[in-house]
Scaffold this motif. Structure first.
Motif, short mmCIF file in Angstrom:
data_model
loop_
_atom_site.label_atom_id
_atom_site.label_comp_id
_atom_site.label_asym_id
_atom_site.label_seq_id
_atom_site.Cartn_x
_atom_site.Cartn_y
_atom_site.Cartn_z
N ASN A 1 0.93 -1.25 -0.25
CA ASN A 1 0.06 -0.08 0.02
C ASN A 1 0.80 0.97 -0.08
N TYR A 2 2.16 1.05 -0.33
CA TYR A 2 2.80 2.45 -0.35
C TYR A 2 2.86 3.25 -1.42
N VAL A 3 2.76 2.94 -2.51
CA VAL A 3 2.51 3.83 -3.60
C VAL A 3 0.81 4.00 -3.82
N LYS A 4 0.69 5.52 -4.12
CA LYS A 4 -0.75 5.67 -4.29
C LYS A 4 -0.78 6.06 -6.00
N ASP A 5 0.12 6.33 -6.56
CA ASP A 5 0.26 7.06 -7.86
C ASP A 5 0.73 6.00 -8.97
N ARG A 6 0.27 5.62 -9.83
CA ARG A 6 0.76 4.83 -10.78
C ARG A 6 1.25 3.76 -10.37
N GLU A 7 0.20 2.82 -9.50
CA GLU A 7 0.77 1.62 -8.89
C GLU A 7 1.19 0.71 -9.79
N LEU A 8 0.67 0.27 -10.93
CA LEU A 8 0.70 -0.63 -12.03
C LEU A 8 2.40 -0.79 -12.40
N ALA A 9 2.63 0.75 -12.72
CA ALA A 9 4.01 0.98 -13.18
C ALA A 9 4.97 0.40 -12.17
N PHE A 10 4.56 0.82 -10.86
CA PHE A 10 5.58 0.60 -9.89
C PHE A 10 6.08 -0.81 -9.64
N PHE A 11 4.81 -1.88 -9.71
CA PHE A 11 5.02 -2.92 -9.29
C PHE A 11 5.78 -3.74 -10.85
N ALA A 12 5.35 -3.15 -11.97
CA ALA A 12 5.98 -3.62 -13.09
C ALA A 12 7.45 -3.45 -12.87
N SER A 13 7.87 -2.10 -12.42
CA SER A 13 9.24 -1.85 -12.29
C SER A 13 9.95 -2.59 -11.45
N LEU A 14 9.50 -2.89 -10.45
CA LEU A 14 9.90 -3.70 -9.25
C LEU A 14 10.37 -5.29 -9.98
N LEU A 15 9.42 -5.61 -10.89
CA LEU A 15 9.64 -6.94 -11.38
C LEU A 15 10.62 -6.78 -12.61
N VAL A 16 10.83 -5.87 -13.45
CA VAL A 16 11.66 -5.76 -14.22
C VAL A 16 13.00 -5.60 -13.68
N LEU A 17 13.14 -5.15 -12.58
CA LEU A 17 14.33 -4.65 -11.86
C LEU A 17 14.73 -6.05 -11.52
N GLU A 18 14.10 -6.78 -10.91
CA GLU A 18 14.41 -8.16 -10.60
C GLU A 18 14.96 -8.91 -11.65
N THR A 19 14.47 -8.91 -12.72
CA THR A 19 15.08 -9.36 -14.10
C THR A 19 16.36 -8.97 -14.20
#
Lengths: 101, 486, 195, 520, 633
Positions: free
Chosen positions: D112-130
Motif C-alpha cells: 500500500n506504499y504507492v498511491k500513484d501509478r501503482e501498476l507501473a511501480f510493481f512492473a518496475s520492481l519486477l523488471v528490476l528483478e529480471t
C-alpha cells in the motif's frame, strides 16, 4: 604553356580569400551572395588553369557544373532573400538571430 | 552509356521519376495531398527494395562515375528508410503548419537522390553534383514554411554557411584535380600516393575536410546545426539530422579512404582532434538547452563526435575496415532513434500547433497525458544515451570497440565519458516527462495520425530490434566493406 | 609574353573589382563591379583557350545571374540599407588580420607544390584539330560527364521549384499564419536595433 | 565437467528464472490495467514463483564444485563472438537467492506504499528483478553488461517517480554516477576482448575463456582500474559513495530495500567475477589500496552515520560502512575473508533491507524520518520496536545474529592479512554499535516527543509478514550459517587459487604497505 | 551429560521464546511461571552436572553442531563442563532461581511483566552459554548476549530517558572492552589456529607462542574483562546501570554478568600464567579499581549506587586475586560475592519496594523496626561485605589479601586493606542511614511502609543463610572444599607458576587479625559518623577535605572527562566529517563536476550568437587553424 600554372593559382587564391572576406565582413545579404560567387569563380579559375596544365577537359567540364550550381544557388539565395525580406523588412545578415544559444 | 549503366541507378531513377510525377500531379490536387504522399512513399519503398535487390552486385557505371556495391546499397537502403519515415511523419505536421504542398515530397525525393549519389559516386564531379543536389534541396526544405520567421532564418543560415562550405570544398577538390589531373577516386588516390604526402595534399585534405565536416556538422563547422534544426519544419529537421549527415559520412569514408589514402596520417589525427572537440561542443551546448529541438541538434553534433572518433580509428587501422563498418552501423542505429525522437516532437507539435514550442517545460507530465508518446520518447532517449537493449548501445559498442581495436583506448575513454555527460540531458527529458507535473493544463489530445504513428512504431521497433538482435544490420554493415574495392 | 601581360591586366582588374565588391556600400556599385570582375575572369578563360567557358561565364554570370540579382535589388528597393553600417564591427578586424595570412598560406602552398602535368593530350592545338573547344567539350559532356550533367539538370529543376516555393506571390490565407511561431521567449533583433 | 541444465533440472531454469518476473510485468501491463488487486496479486505471484524456482534450483545445486551450473549457451551475435550464456556458481546462486527473496519482501512491503501509478511501480520492481538476476547469472561479458545497465532504468524510475522531495536530483545522480562508472567498464571490456581476440584470433565475450586469458601487466592495470572504478561506485566504496545517501533518502521503501539489498552487491559480485577473475595480478597489486579505502569506508561511514539527523540517511551511511567490510574481506584472499565477505553481502542485504523496510513503515505512519521527531515509539509500537531492535542488533554485529558471522569472518581474514586493518575495522564496529543504538534510543526509547504518536497503530499482519522472514533469516544465518558457507567453499578456493601465484611475488609489497601503515 | 548439558541453557531459551511470544496476550500476569520453572530445572540439572564432574580430571565436552566452518576456522557450538563451569553454573542458576522468584513479587503490577521475565530468561540462557561454551567464540557470543540483555534490562523502563541512555552507555562501554576481546580472539586464532580452550591451553603449554604474543592476548582479553567487569577506566556504566529494576541489578550487575570478566581471566589462567606482565596489569588494575570505586561509594546517597560502586570495588578484589595467581580465591570471592551482593541488592530492593520506590538514603532512617526481615538479612549481607568474621565475605577477601601479601604484592595488599576499611565504612554508613536513627522519610511515604511479600523475603532469607555460612566452603583458607574441587581446572596454570601448596600458618593468622581489625574500625567510624554524631561529623569531614569530597561526590569527574573528550571528539569529529568532508569535499567534488559542465554550457552558449556570419567566421578560423596546422606539421 605560356602562363605558369602558379599565376592562375595565385589569382584564384586572391579571389577566393577576398570572396571569403566578403562573406565574413559584409552585413548586406546581397554582398554576401556576391562574395560567394567570387569564391566559386576563384575555383573556376583553378579548374581552368589545371585543365590547361593537364591538357584534359575534365576541369573545364567541372567548371560547367560549378556554374550550374552557382546559378541554382543564386536562384535559391534570391528566393530566400525575398522571403526573408517580406517577413522581416531587412537584409542585414546579423539581424536574423531569432534562434541562438 | 549503355543500358547496362542504368542498373546501378535504378533506385535513383525511381526516385527521380517519382519526384517529377509528384511535381506533375501537384497542380491537380486540392487540399488533400494523399496521392503525392503515396507516390513519394511508394517510390522510396520501391527504391529501397530495389537497392536491396541489387545487393551483392558490383558494377561501375557512367565511365566509372559511380559504382554499385554493397557499400552504396547499404546507404541507399538507409536513405530510403530515412526518407520514408520522414514522409510518414510529415503530412499531419504540414497540415498543421498550413503549408501542405506536394513539392515538399519532391524535394525530399531529390535530396535522397543526391545522397544516394554521394554514397555511390567514385568521381569528385559526381560527388560534387550529388552533394549540391542534396544541399539545394535541403536549403529549400529548411525554408519550406516561408511564412515563418524561423524557417526563413533557418534556410538563410543553412544556405549561406552551406554555400560557403561547399565553395571551400570545391577549392580543395580543384587542388586535388590539379595534383592528379583526374577526378576519379581511385586514379586520384593512386596518383597522389605515387607523388607522396606533401603540402598540397595536406591543404587539399584540410579544405575537403572542412566542406564535408560542415555537412556532418563537425565542430567547428557545426554552428548552423541547432539554428537550422530549430527553424526547419520538424520532420525536415529529423531528416537533416540523419540523411545529409549519413550521406556526408558515406562520402567522407569513401573520399578519405581512396582519394586521400596518402594523407592518412594527417586526416586521422585531424579526425581524432576534431572528434574530441565535436564531442565537447555538442555535449556542452546541449546541456543548457531548454528547447528540445535544439537539444537534439546539439546532441546530434555530439554523436558526430563519436562517429569521427570512428573515422580517426579507421585512419589508424590500415586495411582493417572494422571502424568503417562500425560507423555504418552507428549511422543506421542513429537514424532510427533520432527520427523517432523527432517524430515525437512532430507529434506533439500537431497536438498544439499554435502553442507548442518544443520547450522542456512542455514535456512536464507527458507520461500522464500521452503515456505512449512518453514511453517511446523515453526509449529513444535511452537509445541516444546508449543504454543496452537499444540500437544506440549496440552502435556505441561497435563504434567504441573499433576505436579500442585501433589502440585508441584513451579516445574511447573520452568518448564514453562524454556519452555519460550526454546522459544528463537525455535523462532530463525523461525527468520532465515522468517525474514532473505540468505547470499548466494542456488541451485534450487528438488521436495521432496513422502515418505518424506508423513512423514512430517503425522507428521504435527498429531501435529495439537492432538493440537486441543486431546481427542483421551488422552483417549488412560488414558486407558493405567486403567488396569495397571490387 | 602578350598573354602574360594580358593575364596580369585581367588578374589585376579582377582582383580590384573583387575588392571593390566587398568594400563598396552601394549594392548597385557592387553588382557592377562583380560583373566587371567576372568579365575579367572570362578574359582569363579566353587566354587559357577555354572559349566556351569564357562565353558561358559572361552569359551565365554576367548575364543571367547578375541580371537576376539586379532585378531583385531593384524589386526590393534596398537603398535604405546603404545608410547603415556595412561591416561587422569586431569581425571585420579579425578578417582583415586573418584573411591575408590565409592568403599567404595558400599562395605559399600552391607555389611550393610542383604541379606536374598528366598530359592527357587535349592541348589547345589538339582540341582545335578535333573541331574546337566547344565541340570537344560538348562531346565529353555528353559521354563522360553524362551522369553529372543529368544531375545538374535536376539541381536546376530544384532551384526553379525552390524559387517558386519561396518567392512566389503570397497567397492570402497563408499570410495570416505569419507570426512568431515557436516563440520560446527569444526576441529577435528588429530592424530598429543599432548595430 | 559441464553442468548443463539437462543434468540438473531438465529445463532452462536460469532463463526462466531471469525472465519470469518480466513476464509477470508484461502480463500485468497488458491485461490488468486499472485493476489494482489483480495486478498486485500478479506481481506477488510472479515474485513468489521466481523465489520458489530459485529455491527449487538450490535443491539441485551441487555445492561440491566451483563449476558453473544450470548452464545455457546460445549464439547471440556471431560477428562479435557474443553468446547468450548463463550459469551460476555458489556465489552467484547465493546472490540470486538473495535477490528473489528480497524482491518478494519488497513487493509485500510496499503493498500500500504507492498511491500513484501503482501498476507501473510493481512492473518496475519486477523488471528490476529480471535485471538483477541477469547480472548474477550472465556468463557472457556482453550479456552481463546489458543486464548491468538495464537494471539502472527501472531503479531510476522507481526513485524518480515514487521518491521523496529531492527525488529528481537523487535519481539523476544515481543514474549518472553509475553510468559514468560503467561506461569506463565498457571500454575496459572492449580492450580486454580485443587483446584476447588479437592474441588468439577469436573474438569472444565468454567470461570463463577470458578469465584464463592471462592478460599482460599493462592491460591488467588499466583493465582492473576501469572495472574497479565501475564496481566501486556501485558498492559504493569510500570516495565515490555520495550518491548512495541521496538515492536512499529519496527512494521509496521498496527501492531502498532493493538498492541496499541487492544493487550494492552487484558491485562486489563484479569485483569477484571480473577484477579478480580477469586481472589477478593487478588485483594483488591493488590490494593495499583497496584495503585502505575499505577500512576508511568502515570507520568513515560509521562516523558519518553517527551524526545523521535522518534515519534513512543514517542507514544509508551505515551501508557504506558495512560494504567496507565486504570489500575488505574480499581482498584479504583467504578463505575466511572471502566467505565472510560474500556471506556479509547476504547479511547486509537482509539486515539493511529490513532496516529500510522498518524506516518505511515508520514513515508511512508518521510521515517524517527525522530522528528528532521520534522518541518513545516503543510505547505505541511495541512490535515494531521489537523487530527494529532485532535488525539493529543484527546490524551492529551481535553474535547469534547473522551480521556477526560475516563480520567476524571478515575480521579474522583481515587479521590474517594485516593486523592494523583488523584493529581499525574493529573500531568501526564500536562506532557501529554507537550510531545504531543511539538512533534506537532516540527513536524508540525515552519520552514520547509527540502525543499524536500515541494513536499510531502497531504493525499489521502484512507488515509482520514482511519482516518475519527477514528476522527469521537473520537468526538462522546467525546460528547456523553452515549451509550458506558450504555453497561458498568451492568458489572461494577457486578465487584464492587464481590470485595465489601472484601473492607470493608481491609479498614484499604487502610488507612495504604494512610498514608504511605501521608508521602511523 | 550429552543431553543434560545442552538442556541447561536450552530451558531458559525455551522459556524466553514462549514468554516473549505468548506473554503479552496469553500469559500476562502468570508470565513468571515458565521462566521460574525453567530456571529451577536448570538449577537441578546444574547440580547433576556438578555431581558428575566432581573429582574428574578431564572436562566433558559436548558438541552440537559446527557453527562457523570456514577452512581452518572451525568453530563448533559445543559445551565444556569442568569444575569451573560447574561452579559458575551453580551460581548462575542458583542465584538466578532465587532472583526469578524474588522478581515475581518485586515486579508485580509492572506493565512489562512478561517482558521482564522474557529478558531475564534470555539473560539466563546467555550467561549459561557464556560459562558453558567450549571455545572463545562462544564465550564471545555469551559475552555479547549478556551485554544485550543487560542493555534491555537497564533500559527496561525505556520511557525514562536516563534508563534508555544508561542502557546504551552500558552497551557501548562494553563494546570498547569487546573491541579488545574480539581482537584477542582473532590473535588467539591466528596464533594457535584454534579457538578451543583445551587445544589453546595445550599449545600455550607447548610454547607455540612467544611471551610477547601471549602478553598481547592476555591484555586484549583483559580489556574485554575490564569492560564487562567494570574495571577502571571502563567502570562508568555500572553505576548508571542501576536504572534497571533491582532484581536486574542483583542478578546481572552484582552476581553473575559482571563476574564474567573474572570468569574469563580465570578460564584463561594458562595464558595469563604464561604472561606474568599481563597478570601484573590485572592485579594493578584490580587494586586501583578496588580503592577507587570504594572511595566513590563513600559519598553516594543513592542506596543502589553505593551498592554499585561496592560491586565495582569487589570486582577489583577478584582481579587482585587473579593478578597474583590466586585463581581459586578469585572464584571463591566471586561466589561469596554473588551471595552477599545479591542479598544486599535484593534487600535494598525490598527497602525501596517498601518505600514505594524511594532510593535516596537521606530520606530513610529508622526502618529496622518496620521491616525487620529485610533489616536482618541485609545486616548479614553487610557483615559479609565488610569482611567480619565469620561471614562469607571475610574468608574470600582475606584469602585474596593474604595471597597478595605472601606473593610479594605488598602494595596491592596495602591498597586492598585500605579499600577494605572504606568498604566497611560505607557499608555500615548505608545500614545506619537506612535502618538506624531517626526517620527522615516523607510522611506520605512513611504511612505506606510495609514488609515485602513472601516471594521476596524467602529468597532474601536463603541468600542470608548463604552469606553467613557460605564462607566455610573455603575453610580452612586455601585448602577448603572449594579449593580441592577446583584444583583440576587450575592445575595447568599453577604448574606454570610453580605454585606450592600452602598450609595455614602463623602469618595467615596475623593477616587475618589485621583485616578483621581494619574492617571493624571501619564499622566503628561509620557508627561514629552516622549514629553518634550524624549532624556534625559528616559535614565537618566534608568541609575539611572540600576538594577531595567534591571529587568523590562527582565520581572523580570520570563521566565528565569522557563526555568532554572521547564523546565530544567523536560526535564533533563525525559531524565535521559529514558536513565538511562528505558534503563539502567529496560530494562537493561530485556536484562540482556537474556544475563545471553547467558552467561550461553557460560559458559556451553565448558563442552561438544566432548571427550566421559569426558561424562562418568560426568556420573560417577553424579552416585557418587546420590549414596552418597541416602546413606547420
Amino acid at each position: 604553356m605560356a602562363i605558369p600554372i602558379e599565376w592562375y593559382l595565385v589569382l584564384s587564391a586572391f579571389l577566393f580569400v577576398i570572396g571569403a572576406a566578403g562573406v565574413l565582413m559584409r552585413r548586406n545579404l546581397f554582398i554576401v551572395l556576391f562574395s560567394i560567387e567570387l569564391m566559386m569563380n576563384a575555383v573556376n579559375i583553378n579548374l581552368v588553369g589545371f585543365s590547361r596544365l593537364h591538357e584534359n577537359l575534365i576541369g573545364q567540364n567541372f567548371v560547367l557544373f560549378t556554374m550550374t550550381v552557382a546559378a541554382a544557388e543564386a536562384a535559391i539565395g534570391l528566393a530566400i532573400v525575398t522571403a526573408l525580406y517580406r517577413n522581416r523588412r531587412t537584409l542585414m545578415v546579423d539581424m536574423f538571430d531569432v534562434m541562438k544559444g | 552509356m549503355t543500358p547496362q549503366d542504368l542498373i546501378p541507378i535504378i533506385p535513383e531513377l525511381i526516385l527521380v521519376l517519382a519526384g517529377l510525377l509528384v511535381l506533375v500531379v501537384e497542380p491537380f490536387l486540392k487540399a488533400d495531398k494523399t496521392a503525392n504522399v503515396a507516390i513519394a512513399l511508394t517510390a522510396l519503398l520501391i527504391s529501397g527494395a530495389a537497392a536491396v535487390g541489387l545487393s551483392g552486385r558490383e558494377q561501375a557505371a557512367f565511365t566509372d562515375m559511380i559504382v554499385l556495391n554493397d557499400y552504396a546499397v547499404f546507404f541507399k537502403v538507409l536513405f530510403a528508410a530515412a526518407g520514408a519515415l520522414t514522409v510518414l511523419m510529415s503530412p499531419r505536421y504540414l497540415e498543421a503548419s498550413g503549408r501542405h504542398m506536394g513539392e515538399y515530397y519532391a524535394l525530399i525525393l531529390f535530396a535522397v537522390v543526391g545522397m544516394d549519389l554521394m554514397a555511390a559516386s567514385r568521381d569528385l564531379i559526381a560527388f560534387y553534383v550529388g552533394l549540391e543536389l542534396m544541399a539545394v534541396s535541403s536549403y529549400l526544405l529548411a525554408g519550406f514554411l516561408r511564412y515563418q520567421v524561423r524557417s526563413n532564418e533557418a534556410a538563410m543560415k543553412y544556405f549561406l554557411t552551406g554555400a560557403f562550405a561547399s565553395a571551400i570544398t570545391l577549392y580543395g577538390i580543384s587542388l586535388v584535380y590539379g595534383m592528379a589531373g583526374t577526378t576519379n577516386y581511385e586514379q586520384v588516390g593512386a596518383t597522389l600516393l605515387a607523388g607522396g604526402d606533401g603540402l598540397g595534399v595536406a591543404l587539399a585534405t584540410a579544405l575537403v575536410l572542412v566542406g564535408m565536416g560542415f555537412k556532418v556538422s563537425m565542430a567547428p563547422f557545426h554552428m548552423w546545426t541547432p539554428d537550422v534544426y530549430q527553424g526547419a519544419p520538424t520532420p525536415v529537421a529529423a531528416f537533416f539530422s540523419v540523411g545529409p549527415k549519413a550521406a556526408g559520412f558515406a562520402a567522407m569514408l569513401m573520399v578519405f579512404l581512396t582519394v586521400f589514402e596518402v594523407s592518412r596520417s594527417t586526416w586521422s589525427v585531424l579526425f581524432i582532434v576534431l572528434a574530441v572537440l565535436t564531442m565537447f561542443v555538442g555535449n556542452a551546448f546541449a546541456l543548457t538547452q531548454k528547447n528540445i529541438k535544439r537539444m537534439l541538434a546539439y546532441s546530434s553534433i555530439a554523436h558526430v563526435g563519436y562517429l569521427l572518433a570512428g573515422l580517426g580509428a579507421l585512419g589508424r587501422a590500415g586495411t582493417d575496415y572494422f571502424a568503417g563498418e562500425a560507423v555504418l552501423f552507428y549511422l543506421a542505429a542513429y537514424t532510427f532513434m533520432n527520427l523517432g525522437a523527432f517524430g515525437i516532437l512532430a507529434y506533439l507539435k500537431t497536438q498544439q500547433p499554435a502553442t507548442f514550442s518544443y520547450s522542456l517545460a512542455e514535456f512536464a507530465g507527458l507520461g500522464r497525458r500521452s503515456p505512449w508518446a512518453a514511453v517511446l520518447m523515453g526509449l529513444f532517449m535511452f537509445s541516444l544515451t546508449g543504454m543496452p537493449g537499444t540500437a544506440g548501445f549496440v552502435g556505441k559498442f561497435y563504434l567504441f570497440s573499433s576505436v579500442v581495436k585501433a589502440d585508441l583506448a584513451w579516445l574511447a575513454v573520452i568518448a564514453v565519458l562524454f556519452s555519460a555527460v550526454s546522459a544528463y540531458y537525455y535523462l532530463r527529458v525523461i525527468v520532465y516527462m515522468f517525474f514532473r507535473e505540468p505547470e499548466v493544463e494542456y488541451a485534450t489530445k487528438e488521436p495521432i495520425s496513422g502515418p505518424l504513428a506508423a513512423s514512430l512504431a517503425l522507428s521504435a521497433a527498429a531501435v529495439v530490434v537492432i538493440g537486441l538482435l543486431p546481427s542483421w544490420v551488422l552483417d549488412a554493415a560488414q558486407a558493405s566493406f567486403g567488396n569495397f574495392f571490387g | 609574353m602578350v598573354e602574360k601581360i594580358l593575364f596580369i591586366v585581367f588578374a589585376a582588374f579582377a582582383v580590384a573589382g573583387a575588392l571593390g565588391v566587398i568594400t563598396r556600400s552601394n549594392i548597385v556599385h557592387g553588382l557592377i563591379l562583380l560583373v566587371f570582375t567576372f568579365i575579367n575572369v572570362a578574359g582569363i578563360f579566353l587566354l587559357t583557350q577555354a572559349h566556351f567557358l569564357a562565353v558561358i561565364q559572361v552569359l551565365v554570370y554576367a548575364g543571367a545571374i547578375l541580371v537576376l540579382f539586379a532585378f531583385v535589388v531593384m524589386f526590393l528597393n534596398l537603398r535604405e540599407f546603404q545608410q547603415e553600417e556595412q561591416f561587422h564591427r569586431g569581425q571585420k578586424w579579425a578578417v582583415i588580420v586573418l584573411a591575408p595570412i590565409m592568403l599567404a598560406e595558400i599562395i605559399f602552398v600552391v607555389t611550393a607544390v610542383t604541379w606536374a602535368s598528366v598530359n592527357d593530350g587535349f592541348s589547345p592545338e589538339a582540341i582545335a584539330a578535333q573541331g574546337g573547344n566547344v565541340k570537344v567539350l560538348g562531346e565529353q559532356l555528353f559521354t563522360k560527364m553524362l551522369l553529372p550533367f543529368e544531375v545538374a539538370s535536376l539541381i536546376l529543376l530544384v532551384g526553379m521549384v525552390g524559387a517558386i516555393l519561396l518567392a512566389a506571390k503570397e497567397d492570402r490565407e497563408s499570410v495570416c499564419l505569419r507570426e512568431w511561431d515557436d516563440d520560446d521567449g527569444v526576441t529577435p533583433s528588429l530592424v530598429e536595433r543599432e548595430v | 565437467m559441464e553442468f548443463g541444465f539437462a543434468e540438473q533440472i531438465g529445463f532452462r531454469a536460469l532463463s526462466l528464472l531471469t525472465f519470469l518476473p518480466s513476464l509477470g510485468a508484461l502480463i500485468m501491463v497488458l491485461f490488468m490495467r486499472g485493476r489494482p488487486s489483480a495486478y498486485k496479486a500478479a506481481a506477488l505471484v510472479a515474485s513468489l514463483a521466481t523465489f520458489a524456482l530459485s529455491v527449487f534450483m538450490l535443491t539441485a545445486f551441487d555445492t561440491s564444485t566451483a563449476a558453473f551450473q544450470f548452464q545455457e549457451n546460445f549464439v547471440w551475435i556471431e560477428n562479435f563472438g557474443i553468446n547468450y550464456r548463463m550459469g551460476v556458481d555458489g556465489i552467484s546462486m547465493l546472490m540470486v537467492l538473495l535477490t528473489t527473496f528480497l524482491s518478494v519482501i519488497a513487493i509485500i512491503g510496499s503493498w500500500n506504499y504507492v498511491k500513484d501509478r501503482e501498476l507501473a511501480f510493481f512492473a518496475s520492481l519486477l523488471v528490476l528483478e529480471t535485471g538483477m538476476i541477469g547480472v548474477f547469472t550472465s556468463m557472457d561479458l556482453f550479456l552481463f553488461y546489458v543486464f548491468w545497465e538495464v537494471q539502472l532504468i527501472p531503479m531510476y524510475f522507481i526513485i524518480g517517480i515514487w521518491g521523496g522531495a529531492r527525488r529528481i536530483y537523487a535519481a539523476t545522480k544515481f543514474f549518472l554516477y553509475t553510468f559514468a562508472g560503467s561506461v569506463l567498464m565498457l571500454v575496459a571490456m572492449l580492450a580486454v576482448v580485443w587483446w584476447y581476440g588479437k592474441e588468439s584470433g577469436a573474438l569472444t565475450f565468454d567470461i570463463l575463456t577470458l578469465q584464463n586469458a592471462g592478460f599482460p601487466s599493462d592491460l591488467q592495470f588499466w583493465g582492473f582500474l576501469a572495472f574497479f572504478v565501475a564496481f566501486a561506485i556501485k558498492v559504493p566504496m569510500f570516495p565515490v559513495h555520495t550518491w548512495l545517501p541521496d538515492a536512499h533518502v529519496e527512494a521509496p521503501t521498496a527501492g531502498s530495500v532493493i538498492l541496499a539489498g541487492v544493487l550494492l552487491k552487484m558491485g562486489v559480485y563484479g569485483m569477484i567475477r571480473f577484477c579478480i577473475g580477469f586481472f589477478p595480478e593487478a588485483t594483488v597489486n591493488a590490494v593495499p589500496y583497496v584495503m585502505v579505502l575499505s577500512v576508511i569506508a568502515i570507520v568513515y561511514g560509521a562516523a558519518v552515520s553517527l551524526v545523521q539527523p535522518d534515519m534513512k540517511k543514517l542507514v544509508a551511511y551505515s551501508s557504506v560502512s558495512h560494504m567496507g567490510f565486504v570489500t575488505a574481506g574480499l581482498f584479504t584472499f583467504n578463505l575466511q575473508g572471502i566467505e565472510g565477505s560474500v556471506l556479509q553481502m547476504v547479511n547486509h542485504g537482509i539486515l539493511t533491507g529490513a532496516l529500510f523496510q522498518m524506516v518505511g513503515f515508520f514513515y508511512e505512519r508518521t510521515h517524517t524520518r527525522e530522528i528528532k521527531d521520534y522518541g518513545g515509539m516503543a510505547r505505541p509500537l511495541p512490535i515494531a520496536a521489537a523487530f527494529f531492535s532485532l535488525f539493529v542488533l543484527g546490524s551492529l554485529g551481535l553474535p547469534g545474529l547473522n551480521g556477526f558471522v560475516g563480520e567476524f569472518l571478515i575480521l579474522i581474514g583481515l587479521f590474517q592479512y594485516m593486523k592494523v586493518f583488523a584493529v581499525v575495522a574493529s573500531l568501526g564496529i564500536i562506532l557501529g554499535a554507537a550510531y545504531l543504538l543511539w538512533m534506537y534510543e532516540r527513536t524508540m526509547f525515552g519520552e514520547l516527543t509527540n502525543q499524536k504518536w500515541l494513536s499510531l497503530k502497531d504493525l499489521n499482519a502484512r507488515e509482520i509478514l514482511t519482516l518475519a522472514p527477514l528476522a527469521a533469516m537473520s537468526v538462522v544465518i546467525g546460528v547456523w550459517p553452515g549451509p550458506f558457507l558450504e555453497m561458498l567453499h568451492a568458489p572461494s578456493l577457486e578465487i584464492i587459487a587464481k590470485v595465489e601465484p601472484f601473492m607470493a611475488q608481491k609479498q614484499s609489497l604487502v610488507q612495504m604497505a604494512s610498514a608504511f601503515l605501521g608508521g602511523f | 551429560m550429552n543431553y543434560v548439558l545442552p538442556l541447561i541453557p536450552a530451558l531458559p531459551l525455551v522459556a524466553f521464546v514462549v514468554t516473549l511470544f505468548l506473554g503479552k496476550w496469553w500469559l500476562k500476569d502468570s508470565a513468571h511461571w515458565i521462566p521460574i520453572v525453567a530456571m529451577a530445572a536448570s538449577f537441578v540439572l546444574s547440580v547433576a552436572a556438578f555431581l558428575a564432574i566432581r573429582g574428574e580430571e578431564h572436562a566433558i565436552v559436548v558438541e552440537l553442531w559446527r557453527w562457523i566452518p570456514v577452512g581452518d576456522f572451525q568453530v563448533p557450538i559445543a559445551f565444556q563442563l569442568d569444575q569451573l563451569s560447574a561452579v559458575m553454573l551453580l551460581v548462575v542458576t542458583g542465584v538466578g532461581t532465587l532472583i526469578f522468584i524474588y522478581s515475581k513479587g518485586y515486579m508485580h503490577h509492572d506493565p512489562g511483566y512478561y517482558r521482564f521475565f522474557a529478558y531475564l530468561s534470555l539473560f539466563a540462557f546467555s550467561m549459561l552459554m557464556l560459562v558453558l561454551g567450549s571455545n572463545y567464540l562462544l564465550l564471545y557470543l555469551g559475552w555479547e548476549l549478556v551485554g544485550l540483555c543487560s542493555y534491555y534490562l537497564i533500559g527496561f523502563y525505556y520511557h525514562k530517558p536516563s534508563a534508555a541512555s544508561a542502557g546504551k552507555k552500558a552497551f557501548l562501554t562494553n563494546r570498547v572492552g569487546d573491541f579488545g576481546f574480539g581482537i584477542g580472539v582473532m590473535l588467539i586464532f591466528v596464533t594457535f589456529g584454534t579457538l578451543d580452550y583445551i587445544e589453546v591451553f595445550e599449545k600455550v603449554e607447548h610454547h607455540v607462542a612467544s611471551e610477547g604474543v601471549l602478553l598481547a592476548i592476555g591484555l586484549l582479553l583483559f580489556l574485554g574483562a575490564m569492560g564487562k567487569s567494570a574495571q577502571f577506566p571502563l567502570h562508568v556504566w555500572l553505576p548508571d546501570a542501576m536504572e534497571g529494576p533491582t532484581p536486574v541489578s542483583a542478578l546481572i550487575h552484582a552476581a553473575t554478568m559482571v563476574t564474567a570478566g573474572v570468569y574469563m581471566v580465570a578460564r584463561s589462567s594458562v595464558i595469563f600464567a604464561s604472561a606474568p606482565t599481563a597478570m601484573l596489569v590485572v592485579g594493578a588494575v584490580g587494586a586501583f579499581t578496588a580503592i577507587f570505586a570504594a572511595s566513590i561509594g563513600l559519598a553516594q546517597n543513592d542506596i543502589k549506587r553505593v551498592m554499585a560502586y561496592s560491586t565495582v570495588s569487589q570486582l577489583g578484589y577478584m582481579f587482585m586475586a587473579l593478578g597474583i595467581g590466586a585463581w581459586v580465591a578469585a572464584i571463591f570471592h566471586l561466589v561469596t560475592h554473588a551471595f552477599f551482593k545479591a542479598l544486599l541488592f535484593l534487600g535494598s530492593g525490598s527497602v525501596i519496594h517498601s518505600l514505594s520506590g524511594e532510593q535516596d538514603m537521606r530520606k530513610m532512617g529508622g526502618l529496622a523496626k518496620k521491616i525487620p526481615f529485610t533489616y536482618w538479612t541485609l545486616m548479614a549481607g553487610a557483615l559479609a561485605l565488610s569482611g567480619i568474621v565469620p561471614f562469607a565475605g571475610f574468608w574470600s577477601k582475606d584469602e585474596i589479601l593474604g595471597m597478595n601479601f605472601k606473593g610479594g604484592g605488598y602494595v596491592i595488599w596495602a591498597v586492598g586493606l585500605i579499600a577494605a576499611f572504606i568498604t566497611a565504612f560505607y557499608t555500615f554508613r548505608l545500614i545506619f542511614m537506612t535502618f538506624w536513627g531517626e526517620s527522615r522519610m516523607d510522611p506520605e511515604v512513611e504511612k505506606h511502609v510495609h514488609e515485602s511479600p513472601w516471594s521476596m523475603v524467602v529468597p532474601l532469607m536463603v541468600l542470608g543463610v548463604l552469606s553467613v555460612f557460605g564462607g566455610f566452603l573455603g575453610f580452612p583458607p586455601e585448602n577448603g572444599v572449594f579449593h580441592k574441587f577446583l584444583e583440576p581446572v587450575f592445575h595447568q596454570a599453577n604448574e606454570i607458576l610453580h605454585v606450592e601448596h600452602h598450609y595455614f600458618g602463623m602469618l595467615d593468622f596475623v593477616l587475618m587479625v589485621v583485616s578483621v581489625v581494619v574492617a571493624l574500625s571501619g564499622v566503628f567510624f561509620a557508627y561514629l559518623f552516622y549514629v553518634k554524631r550524624p549532624d556534625e561529623l559528616p559535614q565537618k569531614a566534608g568541609a575539611v577535605s572540600q576538594p577531595l569530597y567534591k571529587a568523590i561526590l562527582n565520581k572523580w569527574y570520570i563521566d565528565e572527562f569522557y563526555n568532554a573528550t572521547i564523546i565530544r571528539l567523536t560526535v564533533d569529529g563525525s559531524r565535521w566529517l559529514w558536513r565538511v568532508v562528505d558534503a563539502g569535499v567529496i560530494d562537493g567534488a561530485v556536484n562540482g563536476v556537474g556544475r563545471l559542465w553547467d558552467i561550461a554550457g553557460r560559458v559556451v552558449s553565448p558563442f552561438q550568437t544566432g548571427r550566421v556570419q559569426n558561424y562562418a567566421v568560426v568556420m573560417f578560423i577553424g579552416l585557418f587553424v587546420i590549414v596552418t596546422a597541416v602546413i606547420v606539421f
